[in-house]
Write a protein that holds these residues in place. Structure first.
Motif, mmCIF file in Angstrom:
data_model
loop_
_atom_site.group_PDB
_atom_site.id
_atom_site.type_symbol
_atom_site.label_atom_id
_atom_site.label_comp_id
_atom_site.label_asym_id
_atom_site.label_seq_id
_atom_site.Cartn_x
_atom_site.Cartn_y
_atom_site.Cartn_z
ATOM 1 N N GLU A 21 -14.488 18.959 -4.000
ATOM 2 C CA GLU A 21 -14.760 19.748 -4.821
ATOM 3 C C GLU A 21 -16.239 20.315 -4.907
ATOM 4 O OE1 GLU A 21 -13.932 16.547 -4.607
ATOM 5 O OE2 GLU A 21 -12.502 16.180 -6.314
ATOM 6 N N TYR A 45 -3.307 19.599 -8.825
ATOM 7 C CA TYR A 45 -4.207 18.945 -7.660
ATOM 8 C C TYR A 45 -5.655 18.622 -8.310
ATOM 9 C CZ TYR A 45 -6.022 18.369 -3.010
ATOM 10 O OH TYR A 45 -6.694 18.116 -1.678
ATOM 11 N N ASP A 46 -6.260 19.730 -8.994
ATOM 12 C CA ASP A 46 -7.406 19.609 -9.544
ATOM 13 C C ASP A 46 -7.428 18.429 -10.283
ATOM 14 O OD1 ASP A 46 -8.474 21.710 -7.834
ATOM 15 O OD2 ASP A 46 -8.820 23.168 -9.518
ATOM 16 N N SER A 48 -5.772 15.828 -10.274
ATOM 17 C CA SER A 48 -5.523 14.346 -9.602
ATOM 18 C C SER A 48 -3.985 14.215 -10.211
ATOM 19 C CB SER A 48 -6.446 13.444 -9.502
ATOM 20 O OG SER A 48 -7.559 13.847 -8.899
ATOM 21 N N GLY A 51 -1.494 14.594 -5.547
ATOM 22 C CA GLY A 51 -2.417 14.392 -4.547
ATOM 23 C C GLY A 51 -1.888 14.638 -3.046
ATOM 24 N N SER A 53 -1.945 13.669 0.850
ATOM 25 C CA SER A 53 -2.372 12.626 1.849
ATOM 26 C C SER A 53 -2.554 13.175 3.116
ATOM 27 C CB SER A 53 -1.350 11.581 2.202
ATOM 28 O OG SER A 53 0.045 11.902 2.320
ATOM 29 N N ARG A 61 1.192 11.373 -9.245
ATOM 30 C CA ARG A 61 0.656 10.248 -10.173
ATOM 31 C C ARG A 61 1.738 9.395 -10.733
ATOM 32 N NH1 ARG A 61 -3.361 8.029 -10.818
ATOM 33 N NH2 ARG A 61 -4.607 9.668 -9.776
ATOM 34 N N ARG A 103 -10.469 13.306 -0.162
ATOM 35 C CA ARG A 103 -10.144 13.728 -1.591
ATOM 36 C C ARG A 103 -8.868 12.932 -1.938
ATOM 37 N NH1 ARG A 103 -9.890 18.120 -4.974
ATOM 38 N NH2 ARG A 103 -8.588 17.503 -6.701
ATOM 39 N N PHE A 104 -7.974 12.544 -1.057
ATOM 40 C CA PHE A 104 -6.971 11.628 -1.301
ATOM 41 C C PHE A 104 -7.340 10.229 -1.710
ATOM 42 C CE2 PHE A 104 -2.923 9.003 -0.085
ATOM 43 C CZ PHE A 104 -2.182 9.472 -1.163
ATOM 44 N N ARG A 106 -9.787 9.796 -3.296
ATOM 45 C CA ARG A 106 -10.316 9.863 -4.635
ATOM 46 C C ARG A 106 -8.929 9.656 -5.875
ATOM 47 N NH1 ARG A 106 -14.697 12.455 -2.567
ATOM 48 N NH2 ARG A 106 -14.057 14.785 -2.972
ATOM 49 N N PHE A 107 -7.994 10.482 -5.367
ATOM 50 C CA PHE A 107 -6.847 10.643 -6.206
ATOM 51 C C PHE A 107 -6.262 9.126 -6.363
ATOM 52 C CE2 PHE A 107 -2.150 10.322 -5.678
ATOM 53 C CZ PHE A 107 -1.789 11.176 -6.786
ATOM 54 N N ALA A 110 -8.447 7.540 -8.810
ATOM 55 C CA ALA A 110 -8.482 8.159 -10.354
ATOM 56 C C ALA A 110 -7.601 7.378 -11.213
ATOM 57 C CB ALA A 110 -8.166 9.506 -10.171
#
Ligand SMILES: [Zn+2]
Length: 110
Positions: A21, A45-46, A48, A51, A53, A61, A103-104, A106-107, A110
């Motif tokens: 981000e 995607y933004d 979450s 995601g 991998s 999710r 990023r994944f 963080r996904f 979340a």
């Protein structure tokens, strides 16, 4: 133009979604930090909801997977679970694996 399609589904209307981000110092608007997604999957995607991998599989999710909200959700999002994204054939245009990894994580958190 065969590479000009959403990484998640084979359709156009493309955005360049940032993997890291803007708030991340590495979150620069450059090719290795981008994945081509359509408006819908970019938003997901933004947020979450979706995601990607590091091994390039789409993860939806869990709460979203359990929802029942008609065909858009079913075919547009839920059906992508564990589908492999499509990458550009040109290696230089592909996203960085370590960016996807960060990023994944963080996904998942979340
Ligand atoms: Zn899409």
């Amino acid at each position: 133009m065969s590479d000009a399609r959403c990484a998640a589904l084979d359709h156009p209307l493309l955005d360049a979604a940032h993997i890291l981000e803007d708030r991340d110092v590495r979150g620069i608007p450059e090719v290795p930090n981008r994945v081509a997604l359509c408006k819908i999957h970019h938003s997901a995607y933004d947020a979450s909801i979706l995601g990607i991998s590091p091994d390039l599989l789409v993860h939806v999710r869990e709460a979203i997977l359990e929802e029942h909200d008609g065909p858009m959700l079913q075919y547009g999002l839920q059906a992508l679970q564990l589908e492999r994204i499509q990458l550009p054939r040109i290696v230089a245009l592909r996203p960085r694996r370590d960016y996807l990894e960060d990023r994944f994580a963080r996904f998942l958190a979340a």
